[in-house]
Design a protein around this motif. Structure first.
Motif, mmCIF file in Angstrom:
data_model
loop_
_atom_site.group_PDB
_atom_site.id
_atom_site.type_symbol
_atom_site.label_atom_id
_atom_site.label_comp_id
_atom_site.label_asym_id
_atom_site.label_seq_id
_atom_site.Cartn_x
_atom_site.Cartn_y
_atom_site.Cartn_z
ATOM 1 N N ASP A 108 38.884 124.856 -105.185
ATOM 2 C CA ASP A 108 38.001 124.591 -105.307
ATOM 3 C C ASP A 108 38.626 123.735 -103.312
ATOM 4 O OD1 ASP A 108 36.758 125.295 -107.027
ATOM 5 O OD2 ASP A 108 37.328 123.575 -108.211
ATOM 6 N N GLN A 109 39.640 122.938 -103.724
ATOM 7 C CA GLN A 109 40.305 122.380 -102.579
ATOM 8 C C GLN A 109 40.300 123.642 -101.309
ATOM 9 O OE1 GLN A 109 43.977 120.309 -103.827
ATOM 10 N NE2 GLN A 109 42.698 118.134 -103.853
ATOM 11 N N SER A 110 40.981 124.636 -101.278
ATOM 12 C CA SER A 110 41.063 125.768 -100.259
ATOM 13 C C SER A 110 39.569 126.227 -99.941
ATOM 14 C CB SER A 110 41.691 127.084 -101.343
ATOM 15 O OG SER A 110 41.526 127.591 -100.083
ATOM 16 N N ILE A 111 38.808 126.014 -100.894
ATOM 17 C CA ILE A 111 37.425 126.446 -99.905
ATOM 18 C C ILE A 111 36.338 125.299 -99.581
ATOM 19 C CG2 ILE A 111 34.646 126.730 -101.406
ATOM 20 C CD1 ILE A 111 35.963 127.871 -103.032
ATOM 21 N N LEU A 112 37.162 123.533 -99.726
ATOM 22 C CA LEU A 112 36.856 122.581 -99.438
ATOM 23 C C LEU A 112 36.745 122.326 -98.089
ATOM 24 C CD1 LEU A 112 34.747 119.735 -99.305
ATOM 25 C CD2 LEU A 112 36.213 119.469 -100.773
ATOM 26 N N ALA A 113 39.008 121.909 -97.939
ATOM 27 C CA ALA A 113 39.294 122.892 -96.803
ATOM 28 C C ALA A 113 38.650 123.809 -95.420
ATOM 29 C CB ALA A 113 40.812 122.691 -96.590
ATOM 30 N N GLY A 114 38.523 125.036 -96.240
ATOM 31 C CA GLY A 114 38.073 125.745 -94.940
ATOM 32 C C GLY A 114 36.348 125.458 -94.790
ATOM 33 N N SER A 115 35.755 124.581 -95.018
ATOM 34 C CA SER A 115 34.736 124.337 -94.788
ATOM 35 C C SER A 115 34.942 122.839 -94.322
ATOM 36 C CB SER A 115 33.561 123.725 -95.520
ATOM 37 O OG SER A 115 33.724 124.600 -96.866
ATOM 38 N N LEU A 116 36.081 122.065 -94.191
ATOM 39 C CA LEU A 116 35.932 121.202 -92.945
ATOM 40 C C LEU A 116 37.068 121.740 -91.997
ATOM 41 C CD1 LEU A 116 36.166 118.077 -92.626
ATOM 42 C CD2 LEU A 116 38.687 117.820 -93.701
ATOM 43 N N PHE A 117 38.085 122.637 -91.822
ATOM 44 C CA PHE A 117 38.510 122.762 -90.489
ATOM 45 C C PHE A 117 38.222 124.064 -90.012
ATOM 46 C CE2 PHE A 117 41.995 120.725 -94.167
ATOM 47 C CZ PHE A 117 41.587 120.080 -93.470
ATOM 48 N N ALA A 118 36.869 124.325 -89.814
ATOM 49 C CA ALA A 118 36.458 124.895 -89.179
ATOM 50 C C ALA A 118 36.408 124.624 -87.498
ATOM 51 C CB ALA A 118 34.744 125.586 -89.379
ATOM 52 N N PRO A 119 35.874 125.450 -87.081
ATOM 53 C CA PRO A 119 36.308 124.719 -85.238
ATOM 54 C C PRO A 119 35.319 123.954 -85.110
ATOM 55 C CG PRO A 119 36.644 127.253 -85.678
ATOM 56 C CD PRO A 119 35.784 127.343 -87.223
ATOM 57 N N ARG A 120 34.014 123.942 -85.539
ATOM 58 C CA ARG A 120 32.882 122.531 -85.472
ATOM 59 C C ARG A 120 33.284 121.749 -85.300
ATOM 60 N NH1 ARG A 120 27.610 122.428 -83.655
ATOM 61 N NH2 ARG A 120 26.285 120.860 -85.376
ATOM 62 N N TYR A 121 33.309 121.153 -86.574
ATOM 63 C CA TYR A 121 33.783 119.890 -87.359
ATOM 64 C C TYR A 121 35.434 119.750 -86.503
ATOM 65 C CZ TYR A 121 30.315 121.635 -89.761
ATOM 66 O OH TYR A 121 28.977 122.192 -90.142
ATOM 67 N N LEU A 122 36.293 120.591 -87.057
ATOM 68 C CA LEU A 122 37.844 119.924 -85.973
ATOM 69 C C LEU A 122 37.588 119.272 -84.740
ATOM 70 C CD1 LEU A 122 39.815 123.527 -86.125
ATOM 71 C CD2 LEU A 122 39.698 121.358 -87.440
ATOM 72 N N ASP A 123 36.751 119.881 -83.384
ATOM 73 C CA ASP A 123 35.931 119.118 -82.530
ATOM 74 C C ASP A 123 35.752 118.388 -83.169
ATOM 75 O OD1 ASP A 123 35.413 119.124 -79.934
ATOM 76 O OD2 ASP A 123 33.546 118.732 -80.622
ATOM 77 N N ALA A 124 35.369 117.660 -83.861
ATOM 78 C CA ALA A 124 34.831 116.211 -84.468
ATOM 79 C C ALA A 124 35.153 115.283 -84.970
ATOM 80 C CB ALA A 124 32.936 116.430 -85.562
ATOM 81 N N LEU A 125 36.534 115.659 -85.385
ATOM 82 C CA LEU A 125 38.064 115.615 -85.862
ATOM 83 C C LEU A 125 38.355 114.494 -85.080
ATOM 84 C CD1 LEU A 125 38.849 117.064 -89.478
ATOM 85 C CD2 LEU A 125 37.116 115.409 -89.289
ATOM 86 N N TYR A 126 38.885 115.438 -84.319
ATOM 87 C CA TYR A 126 39.332 115.535 -82.440
ATOM 88 C C TYR A 126 38.843 113.585 -81.407
ATOM 89 C CZ TYR A 126 41.451 115.839 -78.017
ATOM 90 O OH TYR A 126 42.227 114.855 -77.179
ATOM 91 N N ALA A 127 37.375 113.879 -82.340
ATOM 92 C CA ALA A 127 36.207 112.873 -81.171
ATOM 93 C C ALA A 127 37.419 111.602 -82.179
ATOM 94 C CB ALA A 127 35.155 113.620 -81.340
#
Length: 1056
Positions: free
Chosen positions: A181-200
């Motif tokens: 479950d945590q791996s699935i959640l991590a895969g969603s959060l660490f997608a390229p689109r949302y990595l851009d948001a985390l960086y911002a």
């Protein structure tokens, strides 16, 4: 109890005519559910979650449309390629939009969305039982879209992050055997689109409290979800590691601990502009350190990215500090005169002056500081890590002039003259000056950097005196008895949570720090770490009468018992574990890791562990549903770990062990199995054999690999468990796993089979060879299975016409495994930054050397072809050792029988040809087209361990009858290939050669005298007598010289 007035609120939610009415309904709903679990369940059953998600989505589209009018969001592909474009940053227009979003008041539709997000976060805070409906209504994608800072107001982003954190916390309480479950959640959060948001979010210049809370939540999410290497590499390549490093540097500035003259040193390269402003109020250093530790764990490449981050290089340049206090100079001089240190030779920096002077004993053993990256590959040598010999031109450069050395024959790069980054002593100083979780996280980053080999060799003594005792003291201070109220509560006080976090993390950090160091293991043992960790493990087996939170009292207890009829969006899931139970499981895993790390070298420590009566607890940790640990005296007579029924409810009062705990227990058993006395007593008495055997059939491949590693020592000749395991069918299981597609499983199964066949009957050896299949054994030791499979896949992906598979000169492009065909580019060299830094970084020698170093480390660590070849070499070595042990017997007659069997099954000529191929250099498939263009073919030279295995096979053949000696002597080409390895740097190779030529000219009886004389003449003719005489006279090892002397005597006149 008052009845819940649900219909009016639900009707208002469905029929609201404007945002004002909708907001009033949402506020009423908040008043109903916050702090009341039963009301939350009621509203979920009424389907309110679906309404909340629709409200967030409907109003988000309007906000997104308004934002799109001012800016254009980069596509996912552009975001993924941030390193080669400016999509990682924001234009001036985009920055103005972000500033506007952060300062303006919320509109009515945003207020409605904010309340909906707060309600969603409140439901997620209810625990694991609410995860099923939250996932069913599609809340995760909606929350992820809401964390985009360019499209949403800061308050909305913050609340969405809080909801994601609550979901993450609830996921960690799910009672399951894995972390899917945590791996699935991590895969969603660490997608390229949302990595851009985390960086911002992490790079936002705003100092407002809301933005700081956003940064803290992002760091918290990264630390809790980033566990897989794919996610770690994605975060590093998306510049998030650089952003966290900049935040870390801002704390250095805040504390006033920037290296003196850093501005002057970095001015010529523009690095002065990379020195950040002091960390604002509300920033949390512990979260930043924890996120950094999660990203760089178990990777030299990512650890080096941290050290090479421009902000870290700006605040921590490598510069001599020649003005210490008089007292410090006096201490240095005293240690120098006593030969207890070499401070002057290594030119300590300013940060070293903040640490106490630590004597370094010259007799300490050299520990293996570098971890093996990748796990199946060879570790890099530690020689040359000392910064001595740095030229004056590189005095302030931050890195030595020879950072990137040429590739060694085996393809690995070595480091020579790399000065240690001042970040390492600063982190040690921070660990000493901080407390609580901050101290643990600072030490965790130090452990990763030390394990990756970026610390000075002398730093080992510093860690043993200044860091290891601190960690042991933390365990003592925070090992408190948990109150009964906290044991059965779903909500825990912050002070208790901090104590639990320290007890969960500290043993794991200490385990990574001491795993490969005898010096640090000695320091931990002297500080009582072994007794402390045994107590922690025993505490985790104190039974918990309640595993999940009891349901609140209700006047209608039968209501809601049958919930399987409605849609999944309205069904409450299983309750999950209590926080106290989850804490015990996490502490159990961490304690088992520390136990294994402390026992790797010394038998004394293993015996001390057994005296703590902890082995029964380790054995119970091998089961998914553990029972009460019982000593050998408490077990019924004849109970040796036979199959026992699981707990009837599927839950044990001692907690359910996930796969991570089982794997850690397997590692502890493997280390304990290195002791013959413990094998014959404690492990046998506690019935470890059958639980390990059952794990060989576990559905998870990682558990199978770990259990195979444990079996390696249980099937050796001294083990009393060898015979029971054989009777239970371990041979068939291991042979089946040797056919696995998983290279790690093939490796460990062949390792176990190698140990098993060493000293068993010839009948069992024959059975083992039949089960393994001779054709498969030949394939394991002869073919490059992983490399060829990867090569074939690349040809298929690229639609390359069929070619001769034996033609290793084909220029195959392996870049189908990367996002594009361009060389990797360091994001820090191309992302937007201060104008002066952007203008000068391309000409900066420090930045250029850093980029070259990072490219080399990335190639060594992440290239799939290199990893495949490392896997192949490791498996081939074990396959050759299997043949070596198969024909190795104390009796010549037994050896003869097995040598003939091997010749019959594998083919005599074929076997000798395979052995000869192992001694030849091999031309490889190119890694990529760009790496081979215009360059000579890449060559893999024979590896020392493989050479030694080949020679020992010949040694055993030569120890048989004269006929087999004659067969070996007749292999002229093979012997000529052996002649090139007399100057090998590996002592085992030279020792094996002496054994071989001693055996080849051995005289059994007078009937063999003529043939023996012919063998002597042949060896002289081939020049081996001269080579052995050189070894006899010049070898640095006394043992080799003596064995060479015996072989020379046998060749000259041993038959007289």
């Amino acid at each position: 109890m008052a009845r819940i007035q649900t219909p009016p609120i639900l009707a208002h939610l469905r029929g609201a005519r404007n945002h004002l009415e909708l907001g009033a309904a949402l506020r009423a709903l908040k008043d109903e559910i916050i702090g009341h679990a039963q009301h939350k369940e009621k509203w979920v059953e009424l389907g309110v979650l679906d309404h909340l998600v629709k409200i967030i989505q409907a109003d988000r589209f309007a906000a997104a449309a308004a934002a799109a009018a001012a800016t254009t969001r980069p596509t996912g592909k552009e975001t993924a390629r941030r390193s080669s474009s400016s999509s990682s940053g924001y234009s001036g227009q985009q920055q103005q939009l972000l500033q506007l979003l952060q300062t303006r008041d919320l509109t009515s539709d945003e207020l409605v969305r904010l309340q909906s997000l707060q309600l969603l976060a409140s439901f997620a805070n209810g625990g694991p039982s609410f995860l099923s409906p939250i996932h069913a209504v599609g809340a995760i994608p909606v929350l992820l879209e809401t964390i985009l800072p360019k499209e949403n107001a800061p308050q909305l982003v913050l609340t969405a992050l809080q909801a994601l954190r609550n979901i993450t916390d609830a996921t960690s309480l799910v009672a399951s055997s894995g972390s899917g479950d945590q791996s699935i959640l991590a895969g969603s959060l660490f997608a390229p689109r949302y990595l851009d948001a985390l960086y911002a979010i992490l790079t936002s210049p705003s100092t407002s409290g809301v933005v700081q809370q956003q940064k803290n939540l992002v760091a918290c999410l990264i630390s809790r979800l980033c566990r897989e290497s794919t996610h770690q590499n994605a975060l590093a390549n998306a510049s998030i590691l650089d952003a966290l490093a900049t935040m870390l540097a801002s704390f250095v500035v805040l504390r006033g601990e920037v290296v003196p003259r850093a501005e002057i040193i970095g001015d010529s390269e523009g690095l002065t502009d990379m020195i950040p402003d002091p960390a604002p109020q509300g920033a949390n250093l512990a979260f930043v350190l924890e996120a950094i530790s999660a990203i760089i764990a178990d990777s030299r490449f990512r650890a080096c990215m941290l050290l090479c981050s421009p902000a870290i290089m700006a605040v921590f340049p490598n510069a001599e500090f020649l003005t210490p206090a008089k007292e410090t100079k006096a201490a240095w001089n005293t240690l120098e005169m006593s030969n207890l240190s070499s401070i002057r030779a290594r030119n300590p920096g300013a940060i070293d002056c903040l640490l106490p002077i630590v004597p370094v004993t010259q007799s300490r053993s050299l520990s293996s500081q570098l971890a093996q990256f990748p796990p199946l590959g060879a570790s890099l040598p530690r020689e040359g890590l000392s910064p001595g010999g740095q030229s004056a031109a590189a005095k302030f450069s931050g890195w030595g002039t020879n950072w990137l050395d040429s590739a060694a024959p085996g393809g690995d790069t070595t480091e020579a003259g790399d000065p240690e980054s001042p970040l390492i002593p600063w982190l040690i100083y921070l660990a000493r000056s901080a407390s609580g979780v901050e101290r643990v996280m600072a030490t965790s980053v130090v452990a990763s950097l030390f394990k990756a080999g970026f610390a000075n060799p002398e730093r080992e003594a510093t860690l043993s005196v200044l860091v290891v005792p601190l960690l042991c003291q933390l365990l003592k201070e925070h090992d408190k008895e948990t109150a009964a109220s906290a044991q059965g509560s779903a909500f825990v006080q912050p002070a208790v949570t901090e104590d639990w976090t320290i007890l969960e993390r500290t043993p794991g950090v200490l385990a990574r720090l001491v795993a490969d160091s005898e010096v640090l293991q000695q320091a931990a043992y002297d500080c009582g770490a072994l007794k402390l960790v045994c107590k922690l493990l025993k505490d985790t087996y104190v039974p918990s009468p309640v595993q999940s939170a009891p349901r609140p009292w209700s006047p209608t207890p039968d209501r809601g018992m049958d919930r399987g009829d409605g849609p999944s969006t309205r069904q409450i899931g299983p309750p999950g574990q209590l926080p106290a139970c989850a804490h015990k499981i996490r502490m159990r895993e961490s304690a088992l890791k520390l136990i294994a790390a402390l026992l790797t070298f010394k038998e004394e420590y293993r015996k001390a562990l057994v005296e703590q009566d902890i082995v029964p607890h380790i054995v119970e940790s091998l089961s998914s549903w553990p029972k009460k640990p019982r000593s050998a005296k408490e077990k019924p007579k004849g109970d040796k770990g036979a199959d026992l029924p699981d707990h009837p409810s599927g839950n044990s009062p001692y907690g359910n062990n996930p796969n991570s705990v089982i794997i850690a227990a397997c590692h502890a058993i493997r280390i304990l199995g290195r002791s013959v006395s413990i094998l014959r007593t404690s492990l046998e008495d506690n019935g470890v054999a059958m639980p390990i055997l059952r794990l060989l059939k576990h559905p998870d491949a990682e558990v199978q690999i770990a259990s195979c590693g444990a079996v390696c020592n249980l099937v050796t000749e001294p083990s009393p468990m060898q015979e029971p395991l054989i009777q239970a069918g371990v041979v068939k299981i291991l042979c089946e796993q040797a056919h696995s597609l998983n290279p790690g499983l093939r490796l460990n199964s062949m390792w176990a089979l190698k140990h098993l066949v060493l000293a068993v009957s010839n009948d069992l050896k024959r059975q083992c060879l039949e089960e393994l299949e001779s054709g498969w054994l030949v394939r394991l030791i002869c073919d490059d299975t992983e490399d060829d499979a990867l090569h074939a896949r690349a040809k298929l992906d690229r639609r390359i016409p069929d070619a001769d598979e034996d033609d290793y000169d084909d220029d195959i492009d392996m870049e189908s495994y990367e996002d594009d065909n361009r060389p990797w580019q360091w994001p820090a060299m191309y992302q937007p930054g201060p104008p002066r830094f952007e203008a000068l970084r391309g000409q900066s020698p420090r930045m250029q050397r850093a980029e070259s170093k990072l490219a080399a480390l990335r190639e060594a660590e992440l290239n799939p072809t290199r990893k495949a070849r490392n896997d192949d070499l490791a498996i081939q070595e074990q396959g050759l050792d299997f043949i070596r042990n198969l024909i190795g017997q104390p009796s010549p007659l037994s050896i003869t029988e097995m040598v003939d069997l091997v010749f019959q099954e594998l083919g005599q000529d074929r076997l000798f040809e395979i052995l000869a191929r192992k001694l030849r250099a091999k031309v490889l498939h190119p890694f990529t087209r760009r790496y081979s263009a215009g360059r000579d073919a890449r060559v893999l030279y024979p590896q020392a361990k493989v050479i030694a295995s080949v020679i020992y096979i010949l040694v055993h053949m030569a120890a048989s009858i004269p006929r087999h000696r004659q067969l070996v002597i007749a292999q002229t080409e093979l012997l000529k290939l052996l002649g090139g390895h007399f100057n090998s740097k590996d002592i085992d190779v030279r020792r094996a050669l002496c054994h071989l030529f001693n055996n080849l000219v051995w005289l059994d009886d007078s009937s063999d005298s003529v043939a023996c004389a012919a063998r002597q003449a042949e060896l002289k003719k081939l020049g081996f007598l001269t080579k052995l005489e050189v070894l006899e006279q010049t070898d640095s090892e006394l043992d080799i010289r003596e064995k060479a002397r015996g072989a020379v005597y046998q060749i000259k006149d041993g038959n007289r």
